[in-house]
Design a protein around this motif. Structure first.
Motif, short mmCIF file in Angstrom:
data_model
loop_
_atom_site.label_atom_id
_atom_site.label_comp_id
_atom_site.label_asym_id
_atom_site.label_seq_id
_atom_site.Cartn_x
_atom_site.Cartn_y
_atom_site.Cartn_z
N LEU A 388 -2.53 62.16 -20.54
CA LEU A 388 -1.76 60.91 -20.59
C LEU A 388 -1.28 60.51 -19.20
N LYS A 389 -0.93 61.50 -18.41
CA LYS A 389 -0.43 61.21 -17.07
C LYS A 389 -1.54 60.57 -16.22
N LEU A 390 -2.77 61.05 -16.39
CA LEU A 390 -3.88 60.47 -15.62
C LEU A 390 -4.20 59.07 -16.12
N ALA A 391 -4.12 58.86 -17.43
CA ALA A 391 -4.35 57.52 -17.98
C ALA A 391 -3.33 56.55 -17.39
N ASP A 392 -2.09 56.99 -17.27
CA ASP A 392 -1.04 56.17 -16.68
C ASP A 392 -1.35 55.88 -15.21
N TYR A 393 -1.73 56.92 -14.50
CA TYR A 393 -1.95 56.81 -13.06
C TYR A 393 -3.07 55.83 -12.75
N PHE A 394 -4.18 55.97 -13.50
CA PHE A 394 -5.35 55.11 -13.24
C PHE A 394 -5.32 53.84 -14.09
N LYS A 395 -4.23 53.65 -14.84
CA LYS A 395 -4.10 52.47 -15.70
C LYS A 395 -5.29 52.32 -16.64
N ILE A 396 -5.64 53.40 -17.32
CA ILE A 396 -6.72 53.38 -18.30
C ILE A 396 -6.10 53.06 -19.65
N GLY A 397 -6.45 51.93 -20.21
CA GLY A 397 -5.85 51.52 -21.48
C GLY A 397 -6.46 52.26 -22.66
N GLY A 398 -5.76 52.23 -23.79
CA GLY A 398 -6.32 52.75 -25.03
C GLY A 398 -6.24 54.25 -25.21
N VAL A 399 -5.62 54.96 -24.26
CA VAL A 399 -5.51 56.42 -24.41
C VAL A 399 -4.28 56.76 -25.27
N PHE A 400 -3.18 56.07 -25.00
CA PHE A 400 -1.97 56.28 -25.80
C PHE A 400 -1.18 54.97 -25.83
N LYS A 401 -0.26 54.91 -26.77
CA LYS A 401 0.61 53.74 -26.86
C LYS A 401 2.06 54.18 -26.72
N VAL A 402 2.78 53.57 -25.78
CA VAL A 402 4.21 53.87 -25.68
C VAL A 402 4.87 53.35 -26.96
N GLY A 403 5.70 54.18 -27.56
CA GLY A 403 6.35 53.76 -28.80
C GLY A 403 5.58 54.20 -30.04
N SER A 404 4.62 55.10 -29.86
CA SER A 404 3.84 55.56 -31.01
C SER A 404 4.59 56.59 -31.84
N ILE A 405 5.81 56.91 -31.43
CA ILE A 405 6.67 57.76 -32.25
C ILE A 405 8.04 57.09 -32.32
N PRO A 406 8.64 56.95 -33.50
CA PRO A 406 9.94 56.28 -33.59
C PRO A 406 11.07 57.12 -32.99
N GLU A 407 12.13 56.43 -32.55
CA GLU A 407 13.25 57.13 -31.92
C GLU A 407 14.22 57.71 -32.94
N LYS A 408 14.05 57.34 -34.20
CA LYS A 408 14.89 57.90 -35.26
C LYS A 408 13.95 58.20 -36.42
N PRO A 409 14.32 59.14 -37.29
CA PRO A 409 13.46 59.39 -38.46
C PRO A 409 13.42 58.15 -39.34
N THR A 410 12.27 57.85 -39.90
CA THR A 410 12.19 56.68 -40.78
C THR A 410 12.45 57.15 -42.20
N ARG A 411 13.62 56.79 -42.70
CA ARG A 411 14.05 57.23 -44.03
C ARG A 411 13.12 56.68 -45.10
N GLY A 412 12.87 57.53 -46.07
CA GLY A 412 12.08 57.05 -47.19
C GLY A 412 10.59 57.33 -47.01
N ARG A 413 10.13 57.31 -45.75
CA ARG A 413 8.71 57.61 -45.53
C ARG A 413 8.56 59.10 -45.29
N ARG A 414 7.91 59.78 -46.21
CA ARG A 414 7.87 61.23 -46.11
C ARG A 414 6.56 61.76 -45.56
N GLY A 415 5.57 60.90 -45.45
CA GLY A 415 4.25 61.37 -45.02
C GLY A 415 4.21 61.72 -43.54
N ILE A 416 3.12 62.34 -43.14
CA ILE A 416 2.91 62.68 -41.73
C ILE A 416 1.70 61.91 -41.23
#
Ligand SMILES: *[C@@H]1O[C@H](CO)[C@@H](O)[C@H](O)[C@H]1NC(C)=O
Ligand SMILES: *[C@@H]1O[C@H](CO)[C@@H](O)[C@H](O)[C@H]1NC(C)=O
Ligand SMILES: *[C@@H]1O[C@H](CO)[C@@H](O)[C@H](O)[C@H]1NC(C)=O
Length: 551
Positions: A388-416
Motif C-alpha cells: 500500500l505504501k508503494l501504491a501511495d508513493y507512485f500514485k497507483i490507483g485501485g490498490v486500496f481505498k481510504v475509508g474501506s474500514i469504518p471508524e466505528k462498528p456498524t451496529r446490526g451488521r454482523r457479517g464479515i
C-alpha cells in the motif's frame, strides 16, 4: 564489541545511498544477517527452525538513541521473507517497517538492506519475521535502545542486563503446516510448550548471578497467542521500563506479559545462595503450560536440573481478569524521569490535548466462504497485489481505498467483509482509540510507528461516560496493549509520524486471517520534513514493478 561489523564489506557508494535516507549525524551500526533453515532442539528433539546467522533466537540488536542501524538481510529460505521491528517508531520512514503493506518481500536468494534510525527512543523491543507464520519457526530476537551518555537513567547501572524472549511454541508443526491449517480455513491447534530464549525443557538454561547484586531483565513475549506470567521464586521484581517508557518503580511478585509486549525489571539477589526457578506460565489459556529456567547464585550448592519439576501455582487467587486489570492500571509513567531526552517524560501533557477523532475498534470472528476469518469493525483485511505504501508513493490507483474500514462498528451488521482495509487520518491529529472486545478471549493490539498512552482499561462496554475514569496524568506510553475478555482499553495517540502504519492483533493467526488494517497518516503537502523519500534500494513488486525510483 561483537555487534560492530567490519564496515570494509560495504562499498562507499552503498553507504552513501543508504545514508541519504537516514540521519547522517548519528553513529552507524552495520549488521550482515543470513536467514536460513536449520535444526533447532528447543524441546530436545530436532525441529526445523528459522535461524539468523545460525542462531535461534536471532542475534540481539544493541543500539543507542538516534543510532542508524544498517541491516543487510540475506534471505536463504525457500519463501519470501521480511523482518519488522516491534515498537521501533521508524520516524518518517514507514518504508522500512517490513510488513506486507509497506515493503515488498525479499525474494528467496535475494537480500535487502534495511536502514532504520532509532530516533528519540530508549527501551526494550524485539524484531520478528512478519510474513506467513514464520514467527512460529523463529527469526525473532531482542532489540535494545540504550540511553545516550549524559541522559540520566532513573536507576543505578545494573550488574548485568539480560534479555528473556518468552513465547508459546509448536514442536509438532512448523510454520508451513500451521499456515496450511489456516489457509484451509481451520483455527490453530493449541501450542505444545513455552520457550524461554529458545529452550522449552525446564531448567535446561540458567542465569548465573552474584549475591547482593542487582540485574536488569528485559522480557518480551514473542509468541503467537498466549499471555504469559513471569516470576522468580523468592524474588520481587522492580518494574522500571515498559516499551520505551520509564515507569513508576513498583514491586511485583509476578507480571502478566501479553503477546508483543516488553517489560524491564530490576531484580536484587537478596536471598540465600541457592538456585531459584524462573517460572513462565500461560494465562487466560484453555490449557496451562509452564516452563522454568534456573536463577543460579554463583555460590549455590543446590542446583535445579531438568529432572526437577516446576512447582507452580498462581499466587493470586480470585478472578484472573480482575487481578490482571489491577496490575495493568498500576503500571504508570514516572513523570519526573528522563526518557530519550533530558527533559522529563511528563512534560508532554497528553491529558490536556483536544481529541480530533475517536475510533472504536471491535473485533469479530466468523466464517467467510466456510473459512475462518477475523475482522475489525466487520472488515477482514486481505493483502493487495502491491504494498500500500508503494501504491501511495507512485500514485497507483485501485490498490486500496481510504475509508474501506469504518471508524466505528456498524451496529446490526454482523457479517464479515473482505477488503484491503485502510483508514485515513490527518498528520497532527490527536486520536482516541477504543479497543472494544466483545469476545470471550483476551486480545493484544499493536500499532506500528507510534507509542500511545493507555488511558483506560475496564470491563464491559465503553461509553462516553467511561472517559471519566481515564488516567490523564501518568498513563504509560507503549506500542502494544492488552484488551481483556468482554472489556475495553482506551488509548490516546498523537499522529506525528506520516506514513502507512499497521494496526494489528498480535495473535498471529488472527492477524494472518484479517484482524488488522493500515492507518494512513497523511499530509496533503508532501514534504521531506515529514516523510523521507522511498529508499532507492527497495524491491519493487506488484503493480509497482515497472516504476522507477527517482532520487
Ligand atoms: C545485497 O548485498 C550486497 C552485499 O552483499 C550489497 O552490495 C547490495 O546492495 C545488497 N542489496 C540490497 C538491495 O540491499
Ligand atoms: C522517578 O524518577 C526520578 C528521577 O530519576 C527518581 O528519582 C524517582 O525515584 C522515580 N520515582 C519512582 C516512584 O519511580
Ligand atoms: C480545546 O477545545 C476547547 C473547546 O473547543 C477550546 O476552548 C480550547 O482552547 C482547546 N484547547 C486546545 C489546547 O486546543
Amino acid at each position: 564489541m561483537g555487534w560492530w561489523l567490519n564496515s570494509g564489506v560495504w562499498t562507499m557508494s552503498m553507504i552513501i545511498i543508504i545514508i541519504s535516507s537516514v540521519q547522517a549525524d548519528s553513529p552507524y551500526r552495520f549488521l550482515d544477517w543470513r536467514v536460513t533453515y536449520g535444526n533447532i532442539y528447543p524441546l530436545g528433539i530436532p525441529q526445523r527452525g528459522i535461524l539468523i546467522n545460525g542462531q535461534f533466537p536471532g542475534p540481539e540488536i544493541y543500539s543507542v538513541t538516534n543510532d542508524n542501524l544498517i541491516i543487510n538481510v540475506h534471505n536463504d529460505l525457500d519463501e519470501p521473507f521480511l523482518l519488522s521491528w516491534n515498537g521501533v517508531q521508524l520516524r518518517k520512514n514507514s518504508y522500512q517497517d517490513g510488513v506486507y503493506g509497506t515493503t515488498c518481500p525479499i525474494p528467496p536468494g535475494k537480500n535487502y538492506t534495511y536502514a532504520i534510525q532509532v530516533k528519540d527512543q530508549i527501551g526494550s523491543f524485539f524484531y520478528f519475521p512478519s510474513l506467513s507464520l514464520h514467527k512460529a519457526s523463529g527469526g525473532f530476537g531482542g532489540l535494545r535502545i540504550l540511553s545516550r551518555p549524559l541522559i540520566p537513567v532513573p536507576f543505578p547501572e545494573p550488574a548485568g542486563d539480560f534479555t528473556f524472549l518468552i513465547g508459546d511454541w509448536y514442536s509438532r508443526h512448523d510454520h508451513k503446516t500451521l499456515k496450511a491449517f489456516l489457509d484451509r480455513g481451520h483455527k490453530l491447534p493449541l501450542p505444545d510448550a513455552i520457550l524461554i530464549n529458545g529452550r522449552g525443557v525446564s531448567f535446561s538454561s540458567s542465569l548465573t548471578v552474584q549475591k547482593g547484586k542487582t540485574y536488569r531483565l528485559r522480557i518480551s513475549n514473542v509468541g503467537l497467542q498466549h499471555s504469559l506470567n513471569f516470576k522468580i521464586k523468592g524474588h520481587h521484581m522492580k518494574l522500571v521500563e515498559v516499551e520505551g517508557t520509564h515507569t513508576v518503580q513498583s514491586m511485583y511478585s509476578s507480571l502478566d506479559i501479553h503477546v508483543g509486549q516488553s517489560y524491564s525489571v530490576l531484580v536484587t539477589m537478596d536471598q540465600p545462595e541457592n538456585d531459584y526457578p524462573i517460572i513462565v506460565s500461560t494465562r487466560f489459556a484453555a490449557r496451562e503450560l509452564v516452563v522454568g529456567a534456573a536463577l543460579h547464585y554463583s555460590n549455590s550448592r543446590q542446583s535445579l536440573s531438568s529432572a526437577s519439576t516446576v512447582e507452580h501455582q498462581h499466587q493470586h487467587p480470585g478472578d484472573e481478569v480482575d487481578w490482571s486489570i489491577k496490575q495493568a492500571r498500576s503500571i504508570r509513567s514516572n513523570l519526573t524521569a528522563s526518557g530519550p531526552r533530558p527533559n522529563p517524560q511528563g512534560s508532554y501533557h497528553y491529558g490536556q490535548i483536544n481529541i480530533s477523532k475517536t475510533l472504536v475498534l471491535e473485533s469479530s470472528a466468523g466464517l467467510v466462504r466456510r473459512k475462518q476469518r477475523y475482522a475489525i469493525n466487520g472488515v477482514s483485511f486481505v493483502q493487495a497485489d502491491t504494498p500500500l505504501k508503494l501504491a501511495d508513493y507512485f500514485k497507483i490507483g485501485g490498490v486500496f481505498k481510504v475509508g474501506s474500514i469504518p471508524e466505528k462498528p456498524t451496529r446490526g451488521r454482523r457479517g464479515i467483509r473482505l477488503d484491503t482495509a485502510v483508514m485515513g487520518a490527518h498528520h497532527r491529529d490527536f486520536l482516541e482509540i477504543v479497543f472494544q472486545n466483545r469476545e470471550k478471549i483476551l486480545q493484544s493490539y499493536h500499532l506500528d510507528g507510534y507509542s500511545f498512552w493507555v488511558v483506560g482499561i475496564n470491563r464491559g462496554t465503553w461509553s462516553v461516560a467511561s472517559r471519566r475514569e481515564y488516567n490523564l496524568r501518568d498513563a504509560v506510553s507503549r506500542s502494544t496493549t492488552q484488551v481483556y475478555p468482554e472489556s475495553w482499553t482506551a488509548v490516546y495517540v498523537a499522529l506525528d509520524n506520516v506514513g502507512m502504519w499497521n494496526l494489528r492483533s498480535e495473535f498471529w493467526a488472527r492477524q494472518y486471517l484479517g484482524q488488522q488494517f493500515y492507518l494512513r497518516v497523511y499530509s496533503p503537502v508532501p514534504s521531506l520534513r515529514d516523510e523521507y523519500l522511498l529508499p532507492n534500494n527497495v524491491f519493487l513488486c506488484g503493480r509497482a514493478s515497472n516504476r522507477h525510483i527517482t532520487p
